[in-house]
Write a protein that holds these residues in place. Structure first.
Motif, short mmCIF file in Angstrom:
data_model
loop_
_atom_site.label_atom_id
_atom_site.label_comp_id
_atom_site.label_asym_id
_atom_site.label_seq_id
_atom_site.Cartn_x
_atom_site.Cartn_y
_atom_site.Cartn_z
N UNK A 101 -6.53 -1.50 -34.71
CA UNK A 101 -5.53 -0.44 -34.57
C UNK A 101 -4.12 -0.99 -34.32
N UNK A 102 -4.03 -2.09 -33.59
CA UNK A 102 -2.71 -2.68 -33.33
C UNK A 102 -2.05 -3.12 -34.63
N UNK A 103 -2.87 -3.69 -35.53
CA UNK A 103 -2.33 -4.14 -36.82
C UNK A 103 -1.90 -2.93 -37.66
N UNK A 104 -2.68 -1.85 -37.59
CA UNK A 104 -2.31 -0.63 -38.32
C UNK A 104 -1.01 -0.04 -37.80
N UNK A 118 -6.16 -9.99 -43.32
CA UNK A 118 -7.14 -10.80 -42.59
C UNK A 118 -8.55 -10.41 -43.02
N UNK A 119 -9.47 -10.19 -42.09
CA UNK A 119 -10.81 -9.78 -42.49
C UNK A 119 -10.79 -8.46 -43.24
N UNK A 120 -9.86 -7.60 -42.89
CA UNK A 120 -9.73 -6.30 -43.55
C UNK A 120 -8.25 -6.10 -43.89
N UNK A 121 -7.97 -5.70 -45.15
CA UNK A 121 -6.58 -5.47 -45.53
C UNK A 121 -6.03 -4.24 -44.84
#
Ligand SMILES: [Zn+2]
Length: 247
Positions: free
Chosen positions: A200-203, A236-239
């Protein structure tokens, strides 16, 4: 045909032919089905192979790939804020896409979501409003499982370009709200991945820092073929990225 994936004794994911995923949660007295898929396959029959518990059906929002399967159920609850989406559908066109035998002339099974909590017995569910993807998007927070069912409201590539979409600010506020919930994971409606809240932080960073960045023109490959602009934040592991309707 529906493909079933069992995540635990309580949590199942049901995927239809058009890659729409519904979540099935089993309590001690009732079961929850969150989303109904596109209607390409008999979701009710697939649920009945797993459980005979009384079933509560809630749609995450009004897009067709979430309420199309409502034809299989007596009652499906959906936020009234997305009612205008449901009323906009041209069923003839949708039949061409899904199945010529798609047997529905309306969405009379779809009722206004008029409660904000429910119980499945030993598991409670709380409805949380998650505006952004659509104004009527809702999630189901399951405190006993530390899990949030989020539909399309929390996908790592956030889609803010379909009918009834909100702003980047709306989506940001939804993520901030989710970060206050006592959950470890969340599920979405177009993947069988159990996402950790750590993404969530990346989002959030994607939404905050997308301003002024390079966006690419994008067209959704299936009906309604909506067009927008895609910003890829990280891979990363998930775009993680965001698609908006206008730049
Ligand atoms: Zn959607």
């Amino acid at each position: 045909m529906i493909e079933t994936k069992k995540l635990s004794d309580r949590v199942f994911i049901l995927k239809d032919r058009l890659d729409c995923y519904a979540n099935l949660i089993l309590g001690s007295e009732k079961a929850l089905l969150f989303d109904t898929g596109s209607g390409s396959d008999d979701l009710k029959a697939a649920v009945e192979e797993i459980t005979s518990l009384p079933l509560l059906v809630i749609a995450s929002h009004g897009h067709f790939d979430h309420i199309g399967g409502s034809i299989f159920f007596d009652r499906v609850y959906m936020s009234k804020k997305d009612r205008n989406i449901v009323e906009s559908y041209e069923l003839e066109k949708l039949r061409e896409w899904i199945d010529k035998n798609y047997d529905s002339d309306d969405f009379r099974q779809v009722k206004d979501l008029d409660f904000d909590s429910f119980t499945l017995g030993d598991i409670d569910g709380l409805i949380v409003e998650m505006p952004g993807h659509t104004s009527g998007s809702v999630g189901v927070y399951l405190p006993e499982l530390k899990l949030l069912l989020s539909g399309d409201a929390l996908t790592p590539v956030m889609c803010l370009f379909f009918m009834n979409h909100g702003t980047i600010e709306d989506e940001l506020n939804t993520i901030k709200m989710v970060q206050k919930l006592d959950i470890t994971h969340f599920l979405t409606a177009h993947s069988d991945i159990l996402f950790s809240v750590s993404i969530l932080d990346r989002m959030k960073d994607c939404l905050i820092n997308s301003k002024g960045k390079k966006f690419h023109k994008y067209r959704y490959p299936r009906p309604p073929f909506s067009e927008g602009y895609f910003y890829l934040h990280s891979m990363e592991d998930e775009s993680v990225g965001v698609i908006v309707s206008e730049r």
